[in-house]
Write an enzyme that holds these catalytic residues in place. Structure first.
Site, short mmCIF file in Angstrom:
data_model
loop_
_atom_site.label_atom_id
_atom_site.label_comp_id
_atom_site.label_asym_id
_atom_site.label_seq_id
_atom_site.Cartn_x
_atom_site.Cartn_y
_atom_site.Cartn_z
N GLY A 1 29.13 38.41 46.42
CA GLY A 1 28.36 39.28 45.54
C GLY A 1 27.17 38.59 44.90
O GLY A 1 26.95 38.72 43.70
N ALA A 2 26.39 37.86 45.70
CA ALA A 2 25.34 37.02 45.12
C ALA A 2 23.93 37.52 45.38
O ALA A 2 22.96 36.78 45.20
CB ALA A 2 25.47 35.59 45.66
N ASN B 1 32.76 35.95 42.95
CA ASN B 1 31.94 36.61 41.95
C ASN B 1 31.85 38.12 42.13
O ASN B 1 31.49 38.84 41.21
CB ASN B 1 30.53 36.00 41.99
CG ASN B 1 29.54 36.75 41.14
OD1 ASN B 1 29.55 36.65 39.91
ND2 ASN B 1 28.66 37.53 41.78
N SER C 1 36.36 37.07 32.88
CA SER C 1 35.62 37.68 31.77
C SER C 1 36.42 37.47 30.49
O SER C 1 37.65 37.30 30.54
CB SER C 1 35.45 39.19 32.03
OG SER C 1 34.99 39.84 30.86
N TYR D 1 39.38 46.98 34.71
CA TYR D 1 38.53 45.79 34.76
C TYR D 1 39.21 44.60 34.10
O TYR D 1 39.24 43.49 34.63
CB TYR D 1 37.20 46.10 34.08
CG TYR D 1 36.16 45.01 34.18
CD1 TYR D 1 35.45 44.81 35.35
CD2 TYR D 1 35.85 44.21 33.08
CE1 TYR D 1 34.48 43.83 35.44
CE2 TYR D 1 34.89 43.23 33.15
CZ TYR D 1 34.20 43.04 34.34
OH TYR D 1 33.24 42.05 34.42
N ALA E 1 42.42 44.10 33.62
CA ALA E 1 43.56 43.66 34.44
C ALA E 1 43.10 42.83 35.62
O ALA E 1 43.70 41.80 35.97
CB ALA E 1 44.36 44.87 34.91
N LYS F 1 40.36 41.03 35.84
CA LYS F 1 39.84 39.76 35.38
C LYS F 1 40.95 38.83 34.87
O LYS F 1 40.86 37.62 35.00
CB LYS F 1 38.78 40.00 34.29
CG LYS F 1 37.53 40.70 34.81
CD LYS F 1 36.85 39.92 35.93
CE LYS F 1 35.54 40.55 36.36
NZ LYS F 1 34.84 39.77 37.40
N ILE G 1 26.76 39.02 28.66
CA ILE G 1 25.69 38.43 29.44
C ILE G 1 24.64 39.50 29.74
O ILE G 1 24.97 40.61 30.15
CB ILE G 1 26.22 37.84 30.77
CG1 ILE G 1 27.38 36.87 30.49
CG2 ILE G 1 25.10 37.16 31.54
CD1 ILE G 1 27.03 35.67 29.64
#
Length: 248
Positions: A13-14, A91, A143, A156, A158, A160, A189
Site C-alpha cells: 500500500g505504498a 502498511n 495505530s 479498524y 480490532a 490494528k 497523522i
C-alpha cells in the site's frame, strides 16, 4: 552510505500517504524498493519515478493484499526480480467506520481482510525467504486506536490491535532465525484521509496532543527507518507510538 544501503524493502500500500513516505525515506537511505497496491495507476508510477530519483531500483506490483494466493505469487515475483527481501512493511489499510450496532458484516470483513489478513499473507510468504537469509525486519503499521480502541471504529481498532499481537508472536517465533518484528502505532497523522476533516475537528484533535500538532507521514517514516535499519538490531516485539504524546 545510507542506513539501508544494500537492502531490499517490500512495502504494501505504498502508492501514496504513509506508505509512500516510507518508500521515499528508505530510498533516500539506499534501499531498493518493491511496493504493492491494489491497482498500479499513474500515481503509483509517479511514486516509482520519485523513488528511482534517489538512484535505487524500484518497481510497483498490482496485487490484492487480502488474497493469500495473489500475495504468494507477487512475493515470488519480487524475490526473483530483486534477489532478496530484507524488510517487510505491512502498511496496506482501509477504513469503513461505523458504530457496532449499525456495522454490516461486509464492513467488518473488508477491514479485517485488508488490514490484518494481508499482514498474515505477506509474513507467511516472506518469512521463509528471510529465514534462509538468516535475518530480516518486519514492521506492522498499527495505530493508537489498536491500543486504546475508538468508538465508531471497532473493525479498524480490532485489525490494528491484531497487527500488534501478530508482530509480537512473529518476534517470538522467528527471533532464533534473526528475524525481528515490531509495530508502529501512529496517532493523528495529516494525510489525505485526515485532510478531509473540518478545521474545528482538526483543532480539537491537536488540542489533545502534548506536542500540539498533527504528525506527518515523514514522522512515521523516520520511525520505520529506525526499525528497518541495523540501529534497531536488538529491538523486537515492540510497539513504538508515533503520536506526539497523545497515547501514554
Amino acid at each position: 552510505m545510507g542506513l539501508l544501503s544494500g537492502k531490499v524493502a517490500l512495502i504494501t500500500g505504498a502508492a501514496r500517504g504513509i506508505g509512500k513516505a516510507i518508500a521515499l525515506k528508505y530510498a533516500s537511505e539506499g534501499a531498493d524498493i518493491a511496493f504493492t497496491d491494489l491497482v498500479i495507476n499513474e500515481a503509483a508510477e509517479q511514486t516509482v519515478r520519485e523513488i528511482e530519483a534517489f538512484g535505487v531500483k524500484a518497481k510497483a506490483y498490482a496485487s490484492n493484499a487480502a488474497s493469500f494466493e495473489e500475495t504468494h505469487k507477487v512475493v515470488d515475483e519480487i524475490h526473483k526480480e530483486f534477489g532478496k527481501i530484507d524488510i517487510l512493511v505491512n502498511n496496506a489499510g482501509i477504513t469503513k467506520d461505523g458504530l457496532m450496532l449499525r456495522m454490516s458484516e461486509a464492513q467488518w470483513d473488508a477491514v479485517i481482510n485488508v488490514n490484518l489478513k494481508s499482514a498474515f499473507n505477506f509474513i507467511h510468504a516472506v518469512t521463509p525467504i528471510m529465514a534462509r537469509q538468516k535475518g530480516g525486519s518486519i514492521i506492522n503499521m498499527s495505530s493508537v486506536v489498536g491500543v486504546s480502541g475508538n468508538a465508531g471504529q471497532c473493525n479498524y481498532s480490532a485489525s490494528k490491535a491484531g497487527l500488534i499481537g501478530l508482530a509480537k508472536s512473529i518476534a517470538k517465533e522467528m527471533g532464533s532465525r534473526g528475524i525481528r518484528a515490531n509495530a508502529i502505532a501512529p496517532g493523528f497523522i495529516i494525510t489525505d484521509m485526515t485532510a478531509a476533516l473540518s478545521e474545528a475537528v482538526r483543532k480539537d484533535w491537536e488540542s489533545k496532543i502534548p506536542l500540539r500538532r498533527g504528525g506527518t507521514p515523514e514522522d512515521v517514516a523516520n520511525v520505520a527507518t529506525f526499525l528497518a535499519s541495523d540501529l534497531s538490531s536488538y529491538v523486537s516485539g515492540q510497539v513504538i507510538h508515533c503520536c506526539g504524546g497523545m497515547n501514554m
